[in-house]
Motif scaffolding. Structure first.
Motif, PDB file in Angstrom:
ATOM      1  N   TRP A  35      69.808   9.789  40.784  1.00  0.00           N
ATOM      2  CA  TRP A  35      68.817   8.807  40.345  1.00  0.00           C
ATOM      3  C   TRP A  35      67.520   8.984  41.130  1.00  0.00           C
ATOM      4  O   TRP A  35      67.552   9.387  42.296  1.00  0.00           O
ATOM      5  CB  TRP A  35      69.426   7.423  40.601  1.00  0.00           C
ATOM      6  N   ILE A  87      69.044  -1.139  47.327  1.00  0.00           N
ATOM      7  CA  ILE A  87      68.861   0.308  47.446  1.00  0.00           C
ATOM      8  C   ILE A  87      68.343   0.672  48.839  1.00  0.00           C
ATOM      9  O   ILE A  87      68.841   1.576  49.492  1.00  0.00           O
ATOM     10  CB  ILE A  87      67.932   0.809  46.324  1.00  0.00           C
ATOM     11  N   TYR A  95      75.312   2.804  50.177  1.00  0.00           N
ATOM     12  CA  TYR A  95      75.972   3.815  49.334  1.00  0.00           C
ATOM     13  C   TYR A  95      75.503   5.202  49.780  1.00  0.00           C
ATOM     14  O   TYR A  95      74.556   5.323  50.564  1.00  0.00           O
ATOM     15  CB  TYR A  95      75.572   3.581  47.866  1.00  0.00           C
ATOM     16  N   GLN A 132      75.235   7.880  47.172  1.00  0.00           N
ATOM     17  CA  GLN A 132      74.486   8.471  46.060  1.00  0.00           C
ATOM     18  C   GLN A 132      74.533   7.584  44.813  1.00  0.00           C
ATOM     19  O   GLN A 132      75.534   6.916  44.557  1.00  0.00           O
ATOM     20  CB  GLN A 132      75.068   9.839  45.704  1.00  0.00           C
ATOM     21  N   ILE A 133      73.409   7.606  44.092  1.00  0.00           N
ATOM     22  CA  ILE A 133      73.402   6.980  42.761  1.00  0.00           C
ATOM     23  C   ILE A 133      73.137   8.111  41.777  1.00  0.00           C
ATOM     24  O   ILE A 133      72.211   8.904  41.971  1.00  0.00           O
ATOM     25  CB  ILE A 133      72.295   5.917  42.623  1.00  0.00           C
ATOM     26  N   TYR A 180      75.009   4.632  34.947  1.00  0.00           N
ATOM     27  CA  TYR A 180      74.804   5.039  36.340  1.00  0.00           C
ATOM     28  C   TYR A 180      76.091   4.845  37.131  1.00  0.00           C
ATOM     29  O   TYR A 180      76.965   4.063  36.746  1.00  0.00           O
ATOM     30  CB  TYR A 180      73.639   4.258  36.988  1.00  0.00           C
ATOM     31  N   VAL A 225      77.429   4.514  41.358  1.00  0.00           N
ATOM     32  CA  VAL A 225      77.059   4.398  42.774  1.00  0.00           C
ATOM     33  C   VAL A 225      78.293   4.801  43.566  1.00  0.00           C
ATOM     34  O   VAL A 225      79.379   4.260  43.340  1.00  0.00           O
ATOM     35  CB  VAL A 225      76.666   2.950  43.126  1.00  0.00           C
ATOM     36  N   ARG A 280      80.160   5.904  47.413  1.00  0.00           N
ATOM     37  CA  ARG A 280      80.128   5.910  48.883  1.00  0.00           C
ATOM     38  C   ARG A 280      81.381   6.676  49.311  1.00  0.00           C
ATOM     39  O   ARG A 280      82.499   6.211  49.071  1.00  0.00           O
ATOM     40  CB  ARG A 280      80.157   4.469  49.397  1.00  0.00           C
ATOM     41  N   LEU A 309      79.267  -3.779  45.633  1.00  0.00           N
ATOM     42  CA  LEU A 309      77.995  -3.186  46.075  1.00  0.00           C
ATOM     43  C   LEU A 309      77.112  -4.219  46.799  1.00  0.00           C
ATOM     44  O   LEU A 309      76.435  -3.904  47.768  1.00  0.00           O
ATOM     45  CB  LEU A 309      77.248  -2.596  44.862  1.00  0.00           C
TER      46      LEU A 309
END
Ligand SMILES: CC(C)(COP(=O)(O)OP(=O)(O)OC[C@H]1O[C@@H](n2cnc3c(N)ncnc32)[C@H](O)[C@@H]1OP(=O)(O)O)[C@@H](O)C(=O)NCCC(=O)NCCS
Length: 419
Positions: free
Chosen positions: A162, A196, A201, A203-204, A226, A228, A230, A412
């Motif tokens: 992302w 964000i 995390y 990666q998105i 999408y 997310v 970790r 999240l």
């Protein structure tokens, strides 16, 4: 005495939390100050002279509860210095935090805790644990292939990390998934930015339906999902309605990334039995959910039951309509001696306090909390004698108005910053 904190207390608070919890990390503490809803007086302190000896943080959130938006408050980092415990500071802070939560307009308080008995005494109720699904990364990929979900003939999506300018896509897809959700927090653009920036995390990734042309607006290559992640954990995976293949392709990508990093197992956080959860479990061949951390439980306190019942009135009316419940009718709730009554008319539902009428349910405050939040097991409670309907009508109306709901708080929002 419990006092609200000011900005000047922040260094002392960090020092106290490090002594009590050996955390948060500096990054996480900074993130808590940058929470878009944060105000310094949302921290409550007990001081001895200039020294802070106990602390609690109240966070302000809005919970999506089906079609309703409920103001709620979280309780975090409640702690007393080890040498000064057992003197009532914790209890006083908890009571003050509950009052502060109510003063912000919150209708319910939420806490994730390992010591439920500490909260039970002031009326907090156990309302869930965190479950996730786990499976072999290779098994998931083979399972998706075997189900024909990664076939070349399927519309191939472009999956890639992302980019910050695509915030709007996350806001949109998250919102599109809220319709039938009970429990997720409202995420405004500012809140998303904070999540964000907080960096809980690794990666998105996004799935684009079309070529990945950097210079083009999202309109030309719409983002349709999408994920997310970790570590080997898929923390959130959502796709736009009408694009079911996005979930499978994002899942496969997360598994490939995990394999590349030398991990063999992946886990998925998703509401049990949601579409994504079913897809993951079918692909991995695993039928069961695992408890993420068996000692960690979600507890909820209803801060203003009448106001909450009023907030739910439209939804209660919808449920009565859908079940064609004969009306007008009244349902009382006798909760550890406290009285509430719902008047269910043909065109609306009204909630009042201090009166129950003839048809009512008698139950304790913990079960009442679970009942209202859809986390109540009717059969078990009836068998145990924990709910006592005064009439058959009360039982019928209770079951219709308060069905089980898939209460789920996405992790999240609670994932701390790493450093
Ligand atoms: C929980 C905590 C804040 C209580 O603070 P405190 O100042 O000692 O609280 P109080 O003196 O008002 O109350 C202590 C009561 O809580 C109970 N209690 C506290 N921690 C407990 C624990 N880990 N397990 C079981 N009971 C506990 C004590 O038994 C005592 O009960 P009593 O009133 O019947 O004697 C403190 O123990 C603490 O900081 N713990 C570590 C951090 C933590 O776990 N926080 C909770 C995060 S959700």
């Amino acid at each position: 005495m419990v006092v609200p904190a000011s900005v000047a207390d922040h260094p002392g608070i960090y020092h106290l939390l490090t002594a009590v919890f050996q955390g948060p990390s500096r990054g996480e503490f900074r993130a808590s100050l940058e929470d878009p809803h944060y105000q310094p007086h949302d921290r409550l302190l007990v001081k001895r002279g200039p020294q802070i000896i106990a602390h609690a943080l109240v966070t302000r959130r809005v919970m999506e509860f089906g079609p309703i938006e409920l103001p709620v408050a979280g309780l975090d980092w409640l702690g007393t210095l080890p040498t000064l415990r057992g003197q009532g500071h914790g209890r006083r802070l908890l009571v003050a935090a509950e009052e502060h939560m109510a003063s912000t307009g919150a209708l319910a308080g939420l806490v994730w805790t390992r010591i439920p008995h500490f909260f039970r005494r002031t009326g907090w109720a156990l309302c869930g644990r965190h479950f996730h699904s786990r499976g072999g990364a290779r098994d998931v990929i083979s399972g998706l292939i075997a189900r024909g979900l990664l076939r070349r003939s399927h519309r191939r999506l472009n999956i890639r990390p992302w980019r910050r300018l695509e915030l709007g896509a996350l806001v949109r897809i998250y919102k599109q998934n809220l319709d039938a959700a009970f429990g997720p927090f409202q995420r405004t653009e500012a809140y998303w930015k904070w999540l964000i920036h907080r960096g809980g995390y690794d990666q998105i990734c996004v799935a684009l339906d079309g070529p990945d042309l950097l210079e083009l607006e999202e309109v030309h290559a719409p983002i349709v999902g999408y994920s997310v992640t970790r570590g080997e954990r898929i923390v959130e995976l959502l796709s736009a309605p009408g694009c079911p293949t996005a979930a499978a392709q994002l899942m496969a990508r997360a598994c490939r990334d995990a394999i590349e990093r030398g991990r063999h197992t992946v886990s998925l956080d998703a509401p049990p039995n949601s579409r994504v959860d079913k897809l993951f479990r079918a692909a991995s061949g695993k039928r069961h959910h695992h408890q993420m951390d068996p000692s960690l439980v979600l507890m909820v306190k209803l801060l203003s039951p009448v106001k909450l019942l009023r907030a739910l009135a439209g939804e209660l009316h919808r449920r009565a309509e859908e079940a064609q419940l004969a009306r007008p009718l009244e349902l009382g709730l006798l909760v550890d001696g406290k009285k509430y009554r719902l008047a269910i008319h043909r065109d609306r539902v009204e909630a009042v306090g201090r009166n129950i009428g003839r048809s009512y349910l008698r139950l304790n405050v913990a079960d009442f909390t679970r009942l209202v939040l859809g986390h109540f097991d009717w059969d078990e409670a009836l068998a145990d004698g924990r709910v006592e309907p005064s009439t058959n009508l009360a039982l019928e109306a209770g079951r219709v108005l308060f069905p089980p709901l898939p209460l789920w708080l996405p992790p999240l929002d609670n994932l701390p910053a790493r450093e």
